[in-house]
Design an enzyme around this catalytic site. Sequence first.
Site, PDB file in Angstrom:
ATOM      1  N   GLU A  44      22.483 -24.021   7.517  1.00  0.00           N
ATOM      2  CA  GLU A  44      22.872 -22.847   6.751  1.00  0.00           C
ATOM      3  C   GLU A  44      21.906 -22.760   5.569  1.00  0.00           C
ATOM      4  O   GLU A  44      21.755 -23.741   4.834  1.00  0.00           O
ATOM      5  CB  GLU A  44      24.317 -22.999   6.249  1.00  0.00           C
ATOM      6  CG  GLU A  44      24.763 -21.754   5.521  1.00  0.00           C
ATOM      7  CD  GLU A  44      26.214 -21.829   5.015  1.00  0.00           C
ATOM      8  OE1 GLU A  44      26.920 -22.787   5.354  1.00  0.00           O
ATOM      9  OE2 GLU A  44      26.584 -20.902   4.283  1.00  0.00           O
TER      10      GLU A  44
ATOM     11  N   ARG B 277      28.108 -38.348  10.818  1.00  0.00           N
ATOM     12  CA  ARG B 277      27.118 -37.916   9.833  1.00  0.00           C
ATOM     13  C   ARG B 277      26.594 -39.133   9.079  1.00  0.00           C
ATOM     14  O   ARG B 277      27.240 -40.177   9.009  1.00  0.00           O
ATOM     15  CB  ARG B 277      27.678 -36.861   8.895  1.00  0.00           C
ATOM     16  CG  ARG B 277      28.854 -37.285   8.041  1.00  0.00           C
ATOM     17  CD  ARG B 277      29.519 -36.090   7.367  1.00  0.00           C
ATOM     18  NE  ARG B 277      28.647 -35.382   6.448  1.00  0.00           N
ATOM     19  CZ  ARG B 277      28.368 -34.080   6.547  1.00  0.00           C
ATOM     20  NH1 ARG B 277      28.879 -33.360   7.514  1.00  0.00           N
ATOM     21  NH2 ARG B 277      27.583 -33.501   5.667  1.00  0.00           N
TER      22      ARG B 277
ATOM     23  N   LYS C  98      25.699 -30.163  -0.218  1.00  0.00           N
ATOM     24  CA  LYS C  98      24.788 -29.211  -0.858  1.00  0.00           C
ATOM     25  C   LYS C  98      25.410 -28.621  -2.120  1.00  0.00           C
ATOM     26  O   LYS C  98      24.705 -28.313  -3.072  1.00  0.00           O
ATOM     27  CB  LYS C  98      24.420 -28.106   0.136  1.00  0.00           C
ATOM     28  CG  LYS C  98      23.355 -28.579   1.121  1.00  0.00           C
ATOM     29  CD  LYS C  98      22.895 -27.475   2.039  1.00  0.00           C
ATOM     30  CE  LYS C  98      23.840 -27.310   3.202  1.00  0.00           C
ATOM     31  NZ  LYS C  98      23.317 -26.446   4.264  1.00  0.00           N
TER      32      LYS C  98
HETATM   33  P1  ATP Z   1      27.042 -29.202   3.403  1.00  0.00           P
HETATM   34  O1  ATP Z   1      28.438 -29.481   3.833  1.00  0.00           O
HETATM   35  O2  ATP Z   1      26.501 -30.150   2.402  1.00  0.00           O
HETATM   36  O3  ATP Z   1      26.793 -27.774   3.033  1.00  0.00           O
HETATM   37  P2  ATP Z   1      26.360 -28.799   6.073  1.00  0.00           P
HETATM   38  O4  ATP Z   1      26.760 -29.809   7.041  1.00  0.00           O
HETATM   39  O5  ATP Z   1      27.211 -27.585   5.985  1.00  0.00           O
HETATM   40  O6  ATP Z   1      26.162 -29.476   4.683  1.00  0.00           O
HETATM   41  P3  ATP Z   1      24.333 -27.386   7.432  1.00  0.00           P
HETATM   42  O7  ATP Z   1      23.174 -26.670   6.865  1.00  0.00           O
HETATM   43  O8  ATP Z   1      25.415 -26.577   8.008  1.00  0.00           O
HETATM   44  O9  ATP Z   1      24.884 -28.338   6.292  1.00  0.00           O
HETATM   45  O10 ATP Z   1      23.854 -28.493   8.460  1.00  0.00           O
HETATM   46  C1  ATP Z   1      22.903 -28.275   9.481  1.00  0.00           C
HETATM   47  C2  ATP Z   1      23.038 -29.360  10.497  1.00  0.00           C
HETATM   48  O11 ATP Z   1      22.810 -30.625   9.892  1.00  0.00           O
HETATM   49  C3  ATP Z   1      24.430 -29.383  11.074  1.00  0.00           C
HETATM   50  O12 ATP Z   1      24.339 -29.571  12.456  1.00  0.00           O
HETATM   51  C4  ATP Z   1      25.079 -30.560  10.393  1.00  0.00           C
HETATM   52  O13 ATP Z   1      26.057 -31.133  11.205  1.00  0.00           O
HETATM   53  C5  ATP Z   1      23.889 -31.484  10.163  1.00  0.00           C
HETATM   54  N1  ATP Z   1      24.156 -32.364   9.023  1.00  0.00           N
HETATM   55  C6  ATP Z   1      24.476 -32.005   7.769  1.00  0.00           C
HETATM   56  N2  ATP Z   1      24.704 -33.069   7.003  1.00  0.00           N
HETATM   57  C7  ATP Z   1      24.499 -34.164   7.782  1.00  0.00           C
HETATM   58  C8  ATP Z   1      24.583 -35.584   7.575  1.00  0.00           C
HETATM   59  N3  ATP Z   1      24.911 -36.100   6.395  1.00  0.00           N
HETATM   60  N4  ATP Z   1      24.301 -36.386   8.624  1.00  0.00           N
HETATM   61  C9  ATP Z   1      23.957 -35.879   9.809  1.00  0.00           C
HETATM   62  N5  ATP Z   1      23.864 -34.569  10.077  1.00  0.00           N
HETATM   63  C10 ATP Z   1      24.139 -33.708   9.078  1.00  0.00           C
HETATM   64 MG    MG Z   2      27.611 -26.232   7.562  1.00  0.00          MG
END
Ligand code: ATP
Ligand code: MG
Length: 552
Positions: A34, A258, A268
């Site tokens: 995102e 994760r 984020k």
């Molecule tokens: P946040 O909750 O901090 O906004 P997010 O998971 O919503 O992070 P995205 O941009 O939606 O962030 O994530 C893109 C991809 O990266 C998704 O498939 C997510 O599952 C993966 N991802 C995000 N954080 C992690 C992590 N700590 N370890 C492994 N994969 C991750």
């Molecule tokens: Mg997300």
Amino acid sequence: MSEERSLNFIEEIVEADIAAGKNDGRVLTRFPPEPNGYLHIGHAKSICLNFGLAQKYNGKTNLRFDDTNPVKEDVEYVDSIKEDVKWLGFDWAEELYASDYFDQLYDMATEMIRQGLAYVDDSTAEEIAIQKGTPTEPGVANQYRSRSIEENLQLFADMKAGKYPDGAKVLRAKLDLASTNMHLRDPLMYRIKHTHHHRTGDAWCIYPMYDFAHGQSDAIEHITHSICTVEFIPHRPLYDWFIEKLNLFPSKQYEFARLNLNYTVMSKRKLLQLVEEGHVDGWDDPRMPTISGLRRRGYTPASIREFCERIGVAKRENMIDVGLLEFCIREDLNKTAWRRMAVLAPVKLIIDNYPEGQIDVFSGENNPEAEDGDGSREFPFSRELWIERDDFMEVPTKKYFRLGVGLMVRLKNAYIIKGESIVKDADGNITEIHCSYIPESKSGNDTSGINVKGTIHWVSAEHAKTAEVRLYDRLFQVEDPSNEDGDFKDYINPNSLHVLPTVYIEPDLANAVAGTPVQFMRKGYFTLDKNSTADKLVFNRTVTLKDGWVKK
Ligand code: ATP
Ligand code: MG
């Protein structure tokens, strides 16, 4: 990457699918960020997994921006994400945006209404939350749930046409208000948001929810393996349900744990707070766990990929020690970084028996770990040098093998010297160390017959350049700041940045390039900061040579 390691559970699934001839053996993954922040080391894990699978099984990976929430998204983030994925060493097959599917998703929503599987609900968010019930009590249907298909089609069209303000209505799936899985209790599909979108502008005032966008986006692209993190396990039935009801390409979701890293935060939202409230110098502050921060700190793509490989792919979440990340960068830089001399805490050394005005030029290998030394560079030697203050001891202890009055030590790539006397200022601080050198002890041509145990680094005072050096420590004082009482920011390490304003560096370091790490011999790995100028050189410490963190 080690070839011998056994398959992780996702590779097992992919191999079984290929063996069974599923999707004609085709593998298409996607990385779906995102664009609401910069990528962090957790994302690197997901990137390495998704792109790594495609590489291993002759497949492809799409980069898809999951841009269905216009409020927090921005092109700045899109650009940084592309830069970071490329920098990590991966190429995507196609650059796609969930917002490109808004028309198709809208049509799919009306199709769900036509099938009697979706309805427009006028309840407020609070009312919906109450009506949903609790994990132990089923939800209750409200009067909107029995609206006719015709009425729903009209209301949904009116929502799209902008007839209602934000929050006035939502589109919900008509699913199961008694499900033990709360996500299945008539989840939201669309909400009204009169907000400008970074790509679609003002074309839309209704936006699809994650659950109604993600699976269908996968299906539109014919993604074979949609890999996400374990918190999406309860969403999987919904993912499958929409695909089934809409009769779309059967993409499948798989979940892995994760990555959590200690002494930092990775949400984020929290990283944004650190940036906006000025606790750090932007998203790419070298203390941040972001890819751009690690890059500015001097991490290499190879070291981050190696880290992701070593932590593996698990089903259950755990906390990874940041020491492992530091281990990976040390290993990489030990093999590749050029060695240079820099004196971080200087004191003047004067060689009394070395003629004033005389200059010797010595040379040293760029990297003794490389087979041919990776070439060499030259550096001048003169009567007055800078050495590290702690390479001299006024009252040497028994096992002290560096410089003291009456003690001998080798100056790296130069001569053996012997400490003779010291000069102190009024406060008792040593301002000069006087020594003598042994002319026959020249490195590479030593006929002195003298054996010394210690070697210290130095720079010629007359020829040295100066630089600012920034030493970084962990950004947080506790392992898991998000899990402590109070605000996570209460646990910020007040000493995470230590600036050395005047460090003396050997002349060749003026040619350093940002992003190319160097080893300051005996001191650690450093890299030129991106904001460094010819007039003011700034080096960031990537990592120390040894693990210096003491667990409290
Ligand atoms: P946040 O909750 O901090 O906004 P997010 O998971 O919503 O992070 P995205 O941009 O939606 O962030 O994530 C893109 C991809 O990266 C998704 O498939 C997510 O599952 C993966 N991802 C995000 N954080 C992690 C992590 N700590 N370890 C492994 N994969 C991750
Ligand atoms: Mg997300």
